[in-house]
Design a protein around this motif. Structure first.
Motif, PDB file in Angstrom:
ATOM      1  N   ALA A   1      18.259  18.441   4.046  1.00  0.00           N
ATOM      2  CA  ALA A   1      18.783  19.240   5.162  1.00  0.00           C
ATOM      3  C   ALA A   1      18.915  18.400   6.424  1.00  0.00           C
ATOM      4  O   ALA A   1      19.819  18.600   7.225  1.00  0.00           O
ATOM      5  N   ASP A   2      17.984  17.460   6.637  1.00  0.00           N
ATOM      6  CA  ASP A   2      18.064  16.596   7.821  1.00  0.00           C
ATOM      7  C   ASP A   2      17.459  15.226   7.497  1.00  0.00           C
ATOM      8  O   ASP A   2      16.977  15.006   6.386  1.00  0.00           O
TER       9      ASP A   2
ATOM     10  N   HIS B   1      20.107  14.674  -1.679  1.00  0.00           N
ATOM     11  CA  HIS B   1      20.429  15.766  -0.767  1.00  0.00           C
ATOM     12  C   HIS B   1      19.228  16.081   0.109  1.00  0.00           C
ATOM     13  O   HIS B   1      18.096  16.053  -0.361  1.00  0.00           O
TER      14      HIS B   1
ATOM     15  N   MET C   1      13.752  15.029   6.283  1.00  0.00           N
ATOM     16  CA  MET C   1      13.602  15.423   4.885  1.00  0.00           C
ATOM     17  C   MET C   1      14.214  14.363   3.958  1.00  0.00           C
ATOM     18  O   MET C   1      13.689  14.099   2.870  1.00  0.00           O
TER      19      MET C   1
END
Ligand SMILES: [Fe+2]
Ligand SMILES: [Fe+2]
Lengths: 94, 314
Positions: free
Chosen positions: A29-30, A27, A33
């Motif tokens: 955020a973008d 996982h 990352m």
């Protein structure tokens, strides 16, 4: 506000000369990352020289329940394999 | 429906690997979500007892090793959460189950790390037990779980070795250090045997799990394996096994060992171990205090994405 970070699929080239291979997911955020996390999660022991990440929702996959119809055209084509062809004894380098 | 289940069982019997989008019985899916997430939670909660000593290691060499080990455990948790997510449950749901105390994790992590020797013992026995279980699971029938296990097993052996090295150093040290090592073994030996779960006769999941090749060996078989290897290793360390009933059984070709206190095991599983509350509180604190970071990262990503679309529009 409650929003889960999207899932990214991670592909790693273990060394130059080899292809990128799917290694797992994570996982982030973008994409920046995602690459940093992939570095920490999947290459802690120099397992890679290059990383690709792609958001999982952007992957289209074949459906396993259609596998038969999708792949059966290849079943009866033995002539696509070298063993289909007969060679006399003693022929070399072919 | 009947046919689908029979086909599925036939695939398993033939040794085929099941992948996320394949048809599977609902119970196979549920069992896997439960087992893989429990395993993931164990890796994550397992960082806490070791984290307790990160700032107090005797040398820098021990500190870099322990840091690397704890970081690996975080990685193991992530591989496993990803594997569980392929079965249609979200990461947040998994965390919520853990934080609410609804999910289980290995009961061993509810014991405290009282001395530095406990860090040696965790590497030697707890990682040792985990390796025995995880080597078996590399051949489990669910593909993503098996693949996660392969990655994990590659990383585990250093964990066990660094633990054994700590024990070796203490055992070759002063009388007080050796006593510290012995005391640690006395406290952790029985809980580490409990890691393999209840005896086969009482294990409710074993039969179905074996049929679906979720497990390939029973709890008791794995436990015996643990006893056999550990007794020999303890001899090298010069430590005494805290079980007077340990005796080589020529006929069985295994070590016999004493009765496990299952009452203690069930107490810890039900939440009454020495550190259950503390562990859950630590996880909840980390989750709650990290909320602003998760939210800020999303806000930043959305802003950047909006900027990019704007730039394209211009
Ligand atoms: Fe681990
Ligand atoms: Fe480990």
């Amino acid at each position: 506000m409650k929003k889960e970070w999207p899932i990214w699929e991670v592909f790693i080239r273990t060394k130059n000369g080899l292809e990128h291979r799917h290694i797992g997911s994570l996982h982030a955020a973008d994409s920046t990352m995602a690459i940093e996390n992939a570095r920490d999660v999947y290459t802690r022991r120099q397992e890679g020289v290059s990383i690709w990440v792609v958001e999982s929702i952007n992957i289209s996959a074949s459906n396993p329940s259609n596998s038969d119809s999708l792949f059966d055209p290849a079943i009866d084509k033995a002539y696509r394999h070298p063993t289909f062809y007969k060679l006399p004894e003693g022929v070399k380098h072919i | 429906m009947q046919d689908l289940e029979k086909d599925f069982q036939d695939r398993i019997d033939r040794g085929e690997v099941i992948e996320p989008r394949d048809w599977m019985p609902e119970k196979y899916r549920k069992t896997h979500i439960r087992q893989i997430s429990q395993h993931a939670h164990s890796e994550i909660v397992g960082m806490l007892p070791e984290g307790n000593w990160l700032t107090r290691t005797p040398t820098l060499r021990r500190k870099v090793a322990l840091l690397a080990k704890v970081q690996d455990e975080a990685g193991h948790g992530l591989y496993l959460y990803s594997a569980a997510e392929t079965l249609g449950i979200s990461r947040d749901e998994l965390f919520e189950q853990l934080n609410a105390g609804k999910a289980k994790y290995s009961s061993i992590f509810n014991y405290p790390t009282l001395s530095w020797a406990d860090i040696g013992i965790i590497g030697w026995l707890v990682d040792g037990a985990a390796i025995i279980n995880q080597v078996m699971l590399t051949r489990t029938s669910y593909g993503p779980y098996a693949r996660a296990m392969v990655k994990i097993c590659k990383e585990e052996s250093f964990h066990q070795r660094q633990g054994f090295e700590i024990m070796m150093t203490l055992c070759n040290g002063t009388a007080v250090q050796k006593q510290m090592a012995q005391d640690s073994l006395n406290r952790w030996w029985w809980p580490s045997l409990m890691m393999f779960g209840p005896p086969d006769a009482e294990s409710t999941h074993t039969e179905q799990s074996m049929k679906w090749k979720i497990k390939l060996k029973t709890n008791d078989e794995l436990r015996q394996q643990m006893v056999d290897v550990t007794v020999e290793q303890a001899k090298v360390l010069g430590l005494t096994m805290p079980d007077p009933d340990i005796k080589w059984n020529e006929e069985r070709g295994h070590y016999d060992f004493g009765e496990i206190d299952w009452e203690e095991f069930w107490q810890v599983v039900k939440g009454y171990g020495p550190c259950n509350k503390e562990r859950l509180a630590a996880r909840n604190k980390a989750w709650d205090e990290g909320a602003w970071v998760r939210e800020a990262a999303v806000a930043y990503a959305e802003k950047q994405a909006a900027k990019r679309t704007q730039a394209i529009a211009v």
